[in-house]
Design a protein around this motif. Structure first.
Motif, PDB file in Angstrom:
ATOM      1  N   ASN A  74      44.381  51.661  42.555  1.00  0.00           N
ATOM      2  CA  ASN A  74      42.999  51.863  42.112  1.00  0.00           C
ATOM      3  C   ASN A  74      42.711  51.185  40.770  1.00  0.00           C
ATOM      4  O   ASN A  74      41.973  51.695  39.956  1.00  0.00           O
ATOM      5  CB  ASN A  74      42.666  53.361  42.064  1.00  0.00           C
ATOM      6  CG  ASN A  74      41.184  53.682  41.894  1.00  0.00           C
ATOM      7  OD1 ASN A  74      40.827  54.682  41.291  1.00  0.00           O
ATOM      8  ND2 ASN A  74      40.310  52.856  42.427  1.00  0.00           N
ATOM      9  N   ILE A  75      43.310  49.971  40.577  1.00  0.00           N
ATOM     10  CA  ILE A  75      43.008  49.227  39.354  1.00  0.00           C
ATOM     11  C   ILE A  75      42.567  47.786  39.621  1.00  0.00           C
ATOM     12  O   ILE A  75      42.148  47.108  38.691  1.00  0.00           O
ATOM     13  CB  ILE A  75      44.180  49.229  38.344  1.00  0.00           C
ATOM     14  CG1 ILE A  75      45.430  48.615  38.945  1.00  0.00           C
ATOM     15  CG2 ILE A  75      44.409  50.635  37.807  1.00  0.00           C
ATOM     16  CD1 ILE A  75      46.498  48.273  37.919  1.00  0.00           C
ATOM     17  N   CYS A  76      42.654  47.306  40.852  1.00  0.00           N
ATOM     18  CA  CYS A  76      42.230  45.928  41.140  1.00  0.00           C
ATOM     19  C   CYS A  76      41.198  45.873  42.268  1.00  0.00           C
ATOM     20  O   CYS A  76      40.013  45.704  42.035  1.00  0.00           O
ATOM     21  CB  CYS A  76      43.429  45.036  41.499  1.00  0.00           C
ATOM     22  SG  CYS A  76      44.524  44.642  40.116  1.00  0.00           S
ATOM     23  N   ARG A  77      41.670  46.047  43.487  1.00  0.00           N
ATOM     24  CA  ARG A  77      40.802  45.826  44.645  1.00  0.00           C
ATOM     25  C   ARG A  77      39.720  46.877  44.819  1.00  0.00           C
ATOM     26  O   ARG A  77      38.541  46.553  44.981  1.00  0.00           O
ATOM     27  CB  ARG A  77      41.645  45.725  45.925  1.00  0.00           C
ATOM     28  CG  ARG A  77      42.586  44.533  45.906  1.00  0.00           C
ATOM     29  CD  ARG A  77      43.514  44.538  47.097  1.00  0.00           C
ATOM     30  NE  ARG A  77      44.520  45.596  46.956  1.00  0.00           N
ATOM     31  CZ  ARG A  77      45.389  45.940  47.894  1.00  0.00           C
ATOM     32  NH1 ARG A  77      45.370  45.319  49.073  1.00  0.00           N
ATOM     33  NH2 ARG A  77      46.282  46.880  47.689  1.00  0.00           N
ATOM     34  N   SER A  78      40.087  48.164  44.807  1.00  0.00           N
ATOM     35  CA  SER A  78      39.068  49.189  45.085  1.00  0.00           C
ATOM     36  C   SER A  78      38.035  49.341  43.968  1.00  0.00           C
ATOM     37  O   SER A  78      36.850  49.484  44.277  1.00  0.00           O
ATOM     38  CB  SER A  78      39.712  50.532  45.463  1.00  0.00           C
ATOM     39  OG  SER A  78      40.578  51.004  44.475  1.00  0.00           O
ATOM     40  N   PRO A  79      38.407  49.257  42.672  1.00  0.00           N
ATOM     41  CA  PRO A  79      37.332  49.316  41.670  1.00  0.00           C
ATOM     42  C   PRO A  79      36.430  48.080  41.725  1.00  0.00           C
ATOM     43  O   PRO A  79      35.238  48.163  41.431  1.00  0.00           O
ATOM     44  CB  PRO A  79      38.060  49.428  40.327  1.00  0.00           C
ATOM     45  CG  PRO A  79      39.465  49.073  40.581  1.00  0.00           C
ATOM     46  CD  PRO A  79      39.735  49.288  42.038  1.00  0.00           C
ATOM     47  N   SER A  80      36.996  46.956  42.148  1.00  0.00           N
ATOM     48  CA  SER A  80      36.173  45.748  42.311  1.00  0.00           C
ATOM     49  C   SER A  80      35.209  45.914  43.471  1.00  0.00           C
ATOM     50  O   SER A  80      34.035  45.555  43.366  1.00  0.00           O
ATOM     51  CB  SER A  80      37.059  44.519  42.540  1.00  0.00           C
ATOM     52  OG  SER A  80      37.864  44.286  41.409  1.00  0.00           O
ATOM     53  N   ALA A  81      35.700  46.471  44.573  1.00  0.00           N
ATOM     54  CA  ALA A  81      34.821  46.724  45.722  1.00  0.00           C
ATOM     55  C   ALA A  81      33.704  47.678  45.320  1.00  0.00           C
ATOM     56  O   ALA A  81      32.537  47.470  45.685  1.00  0.00           O
ATOM     57  CB  ALA A  81      35.628  47.298  46.883  1.00  0.00           C
ATOM     58  N   GLU A  82      34.045  48.708  44.551  1.00  0.00           N
ATOM     59  CA  GLU A  82      33.048  49.667  44.078  1.00  0.00           C
ATOM     60  C   GLU A  82      31.972  48.963  43.242  1.00  0.00           C
ATOM     61  O   GLU A  82      30.775  49.177  43.433  1.00  0.00           O
ATOM     62  CB  GLU A  82      33.743  50.750  43.254  1.00  0.00           C
ATOM     63  CG  GLU A  82      32.824  51.798  42.684  1.00  0.00           C
ATOM     64  CD  GLU A  82      33.537  52.812  41.802  1.00  0.00           C
ATOM     65  OE1 GLU A  82      32.836  53.673  41.244  1.00  0.00           O
ATOM     66  OE2 GLU A  82      34.780  52.759  41.664  1.00  0.00           O
ATOM     67  N   ALA A  83      32.397  48.089  42.338  1.00  0.00           N
ATOM     68  CA  ALA A  83      31.443  47.389  41.469  1.00  0.00           C
ATOM     69  C   ALA A  83      30.574  46.403  42.248  1.00  0.00           C
ATOM     70  O   ALA A  83      29.357  46.337  42.040  1.00  0.00           O
ATOM     71  CB  ALA A  83      32.199  46.655  40.354  1.00  0.00           C
ATOM     72  N   VAL A  84      31.182  45.643  43.151  1.00  0.00           N
ATOM     73  CA  VAL A  84      30.421  44.684  43.961  1.00  0.00           C
ATOM     74  C   VAL A  84      29.415  45.434  44.833  1.00  0.00           C
ATOM     75  O   VAL A  84      28.235  45.075  44.901  1.00  0.00           O
ATOM     76  CB  VAL A  84      31.372  43.819  44.827  1.00  0.00           C
ATOM     77  CG1 VAL A  84      30.590  43.009  45.857  1.00  0.00           C
ATOM     78  CG2 VAL A  84      32.218  42.897  43.938  1.00  0.00           C
ATOM     79  N   PHE A  85      29.872  46.496  45.502  1.00  0.00           N
ATOM     80  CA  PHE A  85      28.993  47.267  46.386  1.00  0.00           C
ATOM     81  C   PHE A  85      27.860  47.916  45.590  1.00  0.00           C
ATOM     82  O   PHE A  85      26.698  47.858  45.995  1.00  0.00           O
ATOM     83  CB  PHE A  85      29.809  48.314  47.138  1.00  0.00           C
ATOM     84  CG  PHE A  85      29.079  48.931  48.296  1.00  0.00           C
ATOM     85  CD1 PHE A  85      28.773  48.190  49.428  1.00  0.00           C
ATOM     86  CD2 PHE A  85      28.706  50.261  48.264  1.00  0.00           C
ATOM     87  CE1 PHE A  85      28.105  48.771  50.505  1.00  0.00           C
ATOM     88  CE2 PHE A  85      28.035  50.851  49.326  1.00  0.00           C
ATOM     89  CZ  PHE A  85      27.733  50.096  50.455  1.00  0.00           C
ATOM     90  N   ASP A 130      46.469  42.027  47.590  1.00  0.00           N
ATOM     91  CA  ASP A 130      46.653  42.610  46.265  1.00  0.00           C
ATOM     92  C   ASP A 130      46.938  41.483  45.267  1.00  0.00           C
ATOM     93  O   ASP A 130      47.934  40.772  45.401  1.00  0.00           O
ATOM     94  CB  ASP A 130      47.821  43.590  46.297  1.00  0.00           C
ATOM     95  CG  ASP A 130      47.934  44.419  45.031  1.00  0.00           C
ATOM     96  OD1 ASP A 130      47.337  44.035  44.004  1.00  0.00           O
ATOM     97  OD2 ASP A 130      48.630  45.454  45.075  1.00  0.00           O
ATOM     98  N   PRO A 131      46.082  41.309  44.249  1.00  0.00           N
ATOM     99  CA  PRO A 131      46.256  40.196  43.311  1.00  0.00           C
ATOM    100  C   PRO A 131      47.176  40.525  42.128  1.00  0.00           C
ATOM    101  O   PRO A 131      47.425  39.671  41.282  1.00  0.00           O
ATOM    102  CB  PRO A 131      44.828  39.974  42.805  1.00  0.00           C
ATOM    103  CG  PRO A 131      44.264  41.361  42.749  1.00  0.00           C
ATOM    104  CD  PRO A 131      44.852  42.049  43.978  1.00  0.00           C
TER     105      PRO A 131
END
Length: 156
Positions: free
Chosen positions: A12-23, A127-128
């Protein structure tokens, strides 16, 4: 009634918070904040209480997204009840979420992020964390495509 979406990755520090922000950005652009809300979580508790990865924040900021969420662990006891869509970033995460589900109703809420992509070129959001800049950019490319499709789905 509000539709609630939860994005899930490992820490919960790369992909999912980014998805949350983009969405959230797309929801806001369409003026749908009163109808749709979202959050993010991780299946592992490695980073609970921490902000998003600084590299991810930096790449997201260049596209106009602010990653403001604080990492938390997915809670099957409340998250399955609270959210209508629970979106895993890859097959392993989807499988982990399915293992945590205790009913068909809960299983029906689980989706993979790339299921909503229009391009069809990717089968997961990679995962980046251990890679370079290109990985963070790729995550954002995939998320922008997938979030657009997801928003259309949620709007019905």
């Amino acid at each position: 009634m509000k539709k609630r979406v939860l994005f899930v990755c490992l820490g919960n520090i790369c992909r999912s918070p980014s998805a949350e922000a983009v969405f959230n950005g797309m929801v806001k652009m369409e003026g749908l904040e009163h109808l749709i809300e979202c959050d993010s979580a991780g299946t592992a508790g490695y980073h609970v209480g921490e902000p998003a990865d600084k590299r991810m924040q930096s790449h997201a900021m260049r596209r106009g997204y602010r990653l403001t969420s604080i990492a938390r662990k997915f809670d099957p006891g409340t998250d399955f009840d609270r959210f209508d869509y629970i979106i895993g970033m890859d097959d392993d995460l989807v499988n982990d979420l399915q293992d945590l589900a205790s009913s068909t109703d809960e299983l029906d809420k689980i989706f993979k992020m790339t299921d909503f992509c229009s391009s069809g070129g990717y089968h997961s959001v990679p995962d980046p964390y251990y890679g370079g800049s290109d990985g963070f950019e790729l995550v954002l490319d995939i998320l922008e495509d997938a979030c657009e499709g997801l928003l259309n789905e949620v709007k019905g």
